[in-house]
Write a protein that holds these residues in place. Structure first.
Motif, PDB file in Angstrom:
ATOM      1  N   ARG A   1       0.854  -1.192   0.000  1.00 49.24           N
ATOM      2  CA  ARG A   1       0.000   0.000   0.000  1.00 49.24           C
ATOM      3  C   ARG A   1       0.884   1.233   0.000  1.00 49.24           C
ATOM      4  O   ARG A   1       2.096   1.160   0.273  1.00 49.24           O
ATOM      5  N   CYS A   2       0.265   2.391  -0.282  1.00 50.09           N
ATOM      6  CA  CYS A   2       0.992   3.655  -0.286  1.00 50.09           C
ATOM      7  C   CYS A   2       0.972   4.272   1.111  1.00 50.09           C
ATOM      8  O   CYS A   2      -0.078   4.358   1.744  1.00 50.09           O
ATOM      9  N   ALA A   3       2.134   4.671   1.589  1.00 50.20           N
ATOM     10  CA  ALA A   3       2.224   5.341   2.889  1.00 50.20           C
ATOM     11  C   ALA A   3       1.660   6.755   2.764  1.00 50.20           C
ATOM     12  O   ALA A   3       1.902   7.453   1.771  1.00 50.20           O
ATOM     13  N   LYS A   4       0.917   7.180   3.788  1.00 52.47           N
ATOM     14  CA  LYS A   4       0.292   8.508   3.769  1.00 52.47           C
ATOM     15  C   LYS A   4       0.695   9.289   5.008  1.00 52.47           C
ATOM     16  O   LYS A   4       1.037   8.723   6.044  1.00 52.47           O
ATOM     17  N   ASP A   5       0.638  10.618   4.887  1.00 53.40           N
ATOM     18  CA  ASP A   5       0.956  11.457   6.034  1.00 53.40           C
ATOM     19  C   ASP A   5      -0.304  11.699   6.867  1.00 53.40           C
ATOM     20  O   ASP A   5      -1.356  11.095   6.619  1.00 53.40           O
ATOM     21  N   THR A   6      -0.196  12.575   7.858  1.00 50.01           N
ATOM     22  CA  THR A   6      -1.328  12.819   8.751  1.00 50.01           C
ATOM     23  C   THR A   6      -2.502  13.486   8.043  1.00 50.01           C
ATOM     24  O   THR A   6      -3.612  13.505   8.569  1.00 50.01           O
ATOM     25  N   SER A   7      -2.256  14.054   6.865  1.00 45.88           N
ATOM     26  CA  SER A   7      -3.335  14.662   6.083  1.00 45.88           C
ATOM     27  C   SER A   7      -3.899  13.701   5.047  1.00 45.88           C
ATOM     28  O   SER A   7      -4.625  14.117   4.141  1.00 45.88           O
ATOM     29  N   ASN A   8      -3.503  12.415   5.158  1.00 42.17           N
ATOM     30  CA  ASN A   8      -3.965  11.363   4.245  1.00 42.17           C
ATOM     31  C   ASN A   8      -3.494  11.611   2.809  1.00 42.17           C
ATOM     32  O   ASN A   8      -4.200  11.316   1.845  1.00 42.17           O
TER      33      ASN A   8
ATOM     34  N   ASP B   1       8.856   5.063  -4.074  1.00 43.85           N
ATOM     35  CA  ASP B   1       8.448   4.714  -5.432  1.00 43.85           C
ATOM     36  C   ASP B   1       7.339   5.677  -5.861  1.00 43.85           C
ATOM     37  O   ASP B   1       6.154   5.411  -5.666  1.00 43.85           O
ATOM     38  N   ASN B   2       7.733   6.792  -6.453  1.00 43.86           N
ATOM     39  CA  ASN B   2       6.772   7.830  -6.809  1.00 43.86           C
ATOM     40  C   ASN B   2       5.863   7.417  -7.966  1.00 43.86           C
ATOM     41  O   ASN B   2       4.804   7.999  -8.169  1.00 43.86           O
ATOM     42  N   SER B   3       6.271   6.414  -8.715  1.00 46.13           N
ATOM     43  CA  SER B   3       5.405   5.943  -9.801  1.00 46.13           C
ATOM     44  C   SER B   3       4.299   5.047  -9.255  1.00 46.13           C
ATOM     45  O   SER B   3       3.149   5.106  -9.705  1.00 46.13           O
ATOM     46  N   ALA B   4       4.634   4.199  -8.288  1.00 49.69           N
ATOM     47  CA  ALA B   4       3.623   3.330  -7.687  1.00 49.69           C
ATOM     48  C   ALA B   4       2.734   4.107  -6.724  1.00 49.69           C
ATOM     49  O   ALA B   4       1.537   3.826  -6.612  1.00 49.69           O
ATOM     50  N   CYS B   5       3.313   5.056  -6.013  1.00 48.84           N
ATOM     51  CA  CYS B   5       2.584   5.876  -5.039  1.00 48.84           C
ATOM     52  C   CYS B   5       2.868   7.346  -5.326  1.00 48.84           C
ATOM     53  O   CYS B   5       3.689   7.965  -4.655  1.00 48.84           O
ATOM     54  N   PRO B   6       2.195   7.910  -6.324  1.00 49.34           N
ATOM     55  CA  PRO B   6       2.488   9.302  -6.711  1.00 49.34           C
ATOM     56  C   PRO B   6       2.293  10.260  -5.540  1.00 49.34           C
ATOM     57  O   PRO B   6       1.332  10.166  -4.777  1.00 49.34           O
ATOM     58  N   PHE B   7       3.233  11.158  -5.404  1.00 50.19           N
ATOM     59  CA  PHE B   7       3.177  12.187  -4.355  1.00 50.19           C
ATOM     60  C   PHE B   7       2.084  13.177  -4.721  1.00 50.19           C
ATOM     61  O   PHE B   7       2.180  13.893  -5.712  1.00 50.19           O
TER      62      PHE B   7
END
Length: 272
Positions: free
Chosen positions: A56-63, A94-100
């Motif tokens: 899964r993609c890691a997210k910050d406190t702002s989701n 991995d910015n391609s799998a989990c775009p910022f």
């Protein structure tokens, strides 16, 4: 020969019993049937985490995506207190799998009035604009807030640099002498802005009225008269009522706003 055979049989069973005793593990369970403890507490109780294949993609406190991938692991050690539990661990960026995730601001504006003009002049209104796309930040609202903060922080300075100073429209100020004593004391008022006297007007020396033009704006009035003489300065319709007592040479009001194109009146008298 038979004695040797018996000795071998004895040693075999003795070794088996030692091995069985060393490797005997006892578990205790709580009232709900969940494993609560283990004896002995050997090193093989440590969790053995293995990948499940899920990510899964890691997210910050702002989701918002951070750009990092997390991988799921399961504890496969049946002797572990966390057996069969799952956890997520950070993996690679991995910015391609989990775009910022980012967004840009929309247009933000604010109207500010130039406020550094000389006395008698008024500043013009100026619009300060932050163009769309000036800021690009993570999430869906941070860029808009950044643009709004820009307006608040820089709008007034922009107006002071780019605005103009124009002659302020005059205000009519009528001063009336209404003393019943003789001789009539000499009274005057000083108009004060930012601690500086910008204009002085003297009341007429007889029972009469004079008119003077002043610039619109905010002033304090210093009411001046002879010490030892009680003087009332008033305007009933505006609710003005200030006294200079016999122990004072002057009295100063709070800030009063004089609006463009308006006529104001002030009367000085020995009794009110």
């Amino acid at each position: 020969m038979a004695r040797k055979f018996l000795l071998c049989i004895f040693l075999f069973f003795a070794g088996f019993m030692v091995f069985a005793q060393v490797n005997t593990i006892k578990y205790s369970y709580d009232a709900a049937g969940a494993r609560a403890g283990r004896t002995p507490n050997a090193s093989n109780t440590a969790a053995q985490w293995v990948l499940t294949g899920n990510t899964r993609c890691a997210k910050d406190t702002s989701n918002v995506n951070t750009g990092y991938v997390e991988k799921e692991e399961r504890d496969n050690n049946t002797s572990s207190n966390t057996y069969n539990q799952l956890r997520w661990v950070a993996s690679a960026y991995d910015n391609s799998a989990c775009p910022f995730s980012t967004s840009s601001n929309g247009v933000k504006t604010g109207v500010f009035t130039k406020n550094d003009c000389s006395i008698g002049y008024a500043g013009t209104a100026v619009t300060y604009t932050v163009a769309a796309g000036t800021y690009t930040l993570p999430g869906s609202s941070l860029a808009d807030q950044k643009a709004q903060d820009d307006v608040a922080a820089n709008g007034q300075d922009y107006a002071n640099v780019n605005g103009s100073c124009v002659l302020a429209a005059p205000v009519t100020f009528n001063l009336t002498n209404s003393f019943t004593t003789s001789p009539v004391p000499r009274c005057s008022i000083e108009l004060i802005q930012n601690g500086v006297v910008v204009q002085t007007i003297t009341f007429p020396i007889s029972n009469s009225t004079i008119s003077r033009s002043i610039s619109s704006g905010s002033y304090k009035l210093r009411l001046i008269g002879p010490k030892g003489v009680f003087i009332s300065f008033y305007n009933t319709s505006l609710g003005w009522a200030w006294d200079k007592t016999t122990s004072q040479a002057s009295a100063t009001t709070g800030i009063i706003n004089f609006n463009t194109g308006t006529t104001y009146s002030l009367t000085a008298t020995n009794a009110f």
